[in-house]
Design an enzyme around this catalytic site. Sequence first.
Site, PDB file in Angstrom:
ATOM      1  N   HIS A 120       0.853  -1.194   0.000  1.00  0.00           N
ATOM      2  CA  HIS A 120       0.000   0.000   0.000  1.00  0.00           C
ATOM      3  C   HIS A 120       0.887   1.242   0.000  1.00  0.00           C
ATOM      4  CE1 HIS A 120      -2.886   2.896   1.770  1.00  0.00           C
ATOM      5  NE2 HIS A 120      -3.818   2.074   1.384  1.00  0.00           N
ATOM      6  N   ASP A 197       2.326  -4.646   8.009  1.00  0.00           N
ATOM      7  CA  ASP A 197       1.127  -3.828   7.787  1.00  0.00           C
ATOM      8  C   ASP A 197      -0.064  -4.775   7.896  1.00  0.00           C
ATOM      9  OD1 ASP A 197      -0.088  -1.904   4.904  1.00  0.00           O
ATOM     10  OD2 ASP A 197      -1.066  -2.582   6.748  1.00  0.00           O
ATOM     11  N   GLN A 200      -5.338  -5.252   6.923  1.00  0.00           N
ATOM     12  CA  GLN A 200      -6.351  -6.137   6.358  1.00  0.00           C
ATOM     13  C   GLN A 200      -6.349  -7.517   6.998  1.00  0.00           C
ATOM     14  OE1 GLN A 200      -8.632  -4.967   4.498  1.00  0.00           O
ATOM     15  NE2 GLN A 200      -7.769  -3.094   3.633  1.00  0.00           N
ATOM     16  N   LYS A 223     -10.954   0.016  10.357  1.00  0.00           N
ATOM     17  CA  LYS A 223     -11.136  -1.209   9.561  1.00  0.00           C
ATOM     18  C   LYS A 223     -11.577  -2.390  10.413  1.00  0.00           C
ATOM     19  CE  LYS A 223      -7.592   0.178   6.291  1.00  0.00           C
ATOM     20  NZ  LYS A 223      -8.406   0.678   5.190  1.00  0.00           N
ATOM     21  N   CYS A 366      -4.846   2.597  -3.516  1.00  0.00           N
ATOM     22  CA  CYS A 366      -3.551   3.024  -2.963  1.00  0.00           C
ATOM     23  C   CYS A 366      -2.482   1.962  -3.195  1.00  0.00           C
ATOM     24  CB  CYS A 366      -3.662   3.332  -1.470  1.00  0.00           C
ATOM     25  SG  CYS A 366      -4.781   4.673  -1.107  1.00  0.00           S
TER      26      CYS A 366
HETATM   27  C1  C6P Z   1      -2.991  -2.736   3.466  1.00  0.00           C
HETATM   28  C2  C6P Z   1      -3.276  -1.327   3.919  1.00  0.00           C
HETATM   29  N1  C6P Z   1      -2.290  -0.630   4.527  1.00  0.00           N
HETATM   30  C3  C6P Z   1      -2.503   0.633   4.953  1.00  0.00           C
HETATM   31  C4  C6P Z   1      -3.734   1.255   4.774  1.00  0.00           C
HETATM   32  C5  C6P Z   1      -3.909   2.663   5.309  1.00  0.00           C
HETATM   33  O1  C6P Z   1      -4.853   2.655   6.358  1.00  0.00           O
HETATM   34  P1  C6P Z   1      -5.253   4.101   7.036  1.00  0.00           P
HETATM   35  O2  C6P Z   1      -6.278   3.751   8.068  1.00  0.00           O
HETATM   36  O3  C6P Z   1      -5.809   4.924   5.894  1.00  0.00           O
HETATM   37  O4  C6P Z   1      -3.980   4.683   7.602  1.00  0.00           O
HETATM   38  C6  C6P Z   1      -4.775   0.551   4.141  1.00  0.00           C
HETATM   39  C7  C6P Z   1      -6.101   1.214   3.905  1.00  0.00           C
HETATM   40  N2  C6P Z   1      -6.638   0.828   2.621  1.00  0.00           N
HETATM   41  C8  C6P Z   1      -7.909   1.352   2.233  1.00  0.00           C
HETATM   42  C9  C6P Z   1      -7.809   2.801   1.882  1.00  0.00           C
HETATM   43  S1  C6P Z   1      -6.731   3.063   0.540  1.00  0.00           S
HETATM   44  C10 C6P Z   1      -8.437   0.510   1.052  1.00  0.00           C
HETATM   45  O5  C6P Z   1      -9.489   0.884   0.494  1.00  0.00           O
HETATM   46  O6  C6P Z   1      -7.804  -0.517   0.744  1.00  0.00           O
HETATM   47  C11 C6P Z   1      -4.556  -0.758   3.726  1.00  0.00           C
HETATM   48  O7  C6P Z   1      -5.531  -1.479   3.126  1.00  0.00           O
END
Ligand code: C6P
Length: 411
Positions: A120, A197, A200, A223, A366
Site C-alpha cells: 500500500h 502492515d 487487512q 477497519k 492506494c
Molecule cells: C494494506 C493497507 N495498509 C494501509 C492502509 C492505510 O490505512 P489508514 O487507516 O488509511 O492509515 C490501508 C487502507 N486501505 C484502504 C484505503 S486506501 C483501502 O481501500 O484498501 C490498507 O488497506
Amino acid sequence: LGHITRPDFPILHQEVNGSRLVYLDNAATSQKPTAVLNALQNYYEAYNSNVHRGIHYLSARATDEYELARKKVAAFINASDSREIVFTKNATEAINLVAYSWGLSNLKPEDEVILTIAEHHSAIVPWQLVAQKTGAILKFASLNQDEAPDVDNLRQMFSRKTKIVVVHHVSNTLASVLPIEEIVLWAHDVGAKVLVDACQSVPHMVVNVQSLNVDFLVASSHKMCGPTGVGFLYGKSELLSAMPPFLGGGEMISDVFLDHSTYAEPPSRFEAGTPAIGEAIGLGAAIDYLSRLGMQKIHDYEIELAKYLYESLLSVPNIHVYGPAPSENVDRAALCSFNIENIHPTDIATFLDQQHGVAIRSGHHCAQPLHRHLGVNASARASLHFYNTKEDVDDFIQALNDTVNFFNSFK
Ligand SMILES: Cc1ncc(COP(=O)(O)O)c(CN[C@@H](CS)C(=O)O)c1O
C-alpha cells in the site's frame, strides 16, 4: 454469522437509490456496531476529560478508560506488555512513526529496505521519503505466476544489507496472505527487522505478534469496527525504548528546558499532544465486540464467504479476478479485485451504486505500483466483513450481471 450480527449495525438497514444497501467496501472502512457507538457517546456524555494530566474524577476516569483500551489492544494481538502499544491517528501514521523514528536513526547509505510490489502507498511512500534522507535503497519483490507476492523472490532479496522488511499481512488488492512467521525467521537470520502492515488482517483473523515474532505491526481502528481517527503501532519494547520521539509536544516529555528536553518512556514518548481519547475507547469497545464473536469464528466464516464470492465472480463473462485462486492450502482473504473486459471499473462501481445500492470500490486502492505491474491503472473491488451474507453476494452478482448487460448493450 452475517445474519446474527447484522442487527448490531444500524447503518446496514437502509435503502440506497431505491435498493437495499449492499455494503461491500469493508477493506476501505468497516461499519460500527451499536456497542461502539454507545461507548463513544457514553464517553462524551459521562466522562469526557483530558487524560494523564488532570487531578479530578472525570480526568481519572478518562485516563483509566484510555489506558484500558490500550490493554485491550495489547491482549487482542497478544503483545507481552501494553506499553508496546502506541496509539496513532491511523496505520499510515504508525508506519511513518517507524520510518522516521527508527529509520532515520538506523538506516545509512546502501542499506536496503525490502518490500513487495503489492504494498500500500502507506507502506511505500514513508520509506521512500526516509530513503531519500538516509541514502538507503528500496527493493521490491515481484508477483509469482499465481498473481501472489513471490515469497521465494522475497527471500532471495534478503542479505546483510537488508535492514528492515516492510510487508503486508493481507493484500488489500490481491487478497493474498503472506507467511509472516517464515518471513520473520528469514529476516532475523540476516539481522533485519520486520514491520507488518496488518490493516487487512487484524480485523479478520487471529493475529498473535509474539508467535509471529514481528518487530513492528500496524493496524487501523476504522477497519476493525472501531472509529476513525485512531490506529496503533505495536513495537517490541526494546526497540521502542531505543527510538527517538517522532512528534514533539506535551505528554511526550519528561522535562523541558530552553535548550533541550528529556523524553517520557514509550508509549507516551510517541503520543504527543491530546490523543483521540473517545476514539481509542471506541476501539476498545470494538475489540470487546470482536472478541465476543471470536476471531477464529469470524475468520472461518469470512473465508467461506470469500470462496463463494470468488466462485460467483468467475461466473461473470470476461472477468479477471486478481490474486491467487483459493485452494486447499491457499486461503484468499475476504476481498476480490477484478476487471471486466471493455468496461471501466469506475463505470461498474457507479452503475452498481446508482442502479442497485451496491457499494464497492473502484480505483487503484492506494496500490498504484501493483496495478501498473498487473497492466491496468484501476480495478473494481468487493470486500466483505463478518456482517455480510450470501444474500449480499448473490445480490451483488445479480447486479453485476445487469451492469455488464447494460454496458455491453452499447457495443
Ligand atoms: C494494506 C493497507 N495498509 C494501509 C492502509 C492505510 O490505512 P489508514 O487507516 O488509511 O492509515 C490501508 C487502507 N486501505 C484502504 C484505503 S486506501 C483501502 O481501500 O484498501 C490498507 O488497506
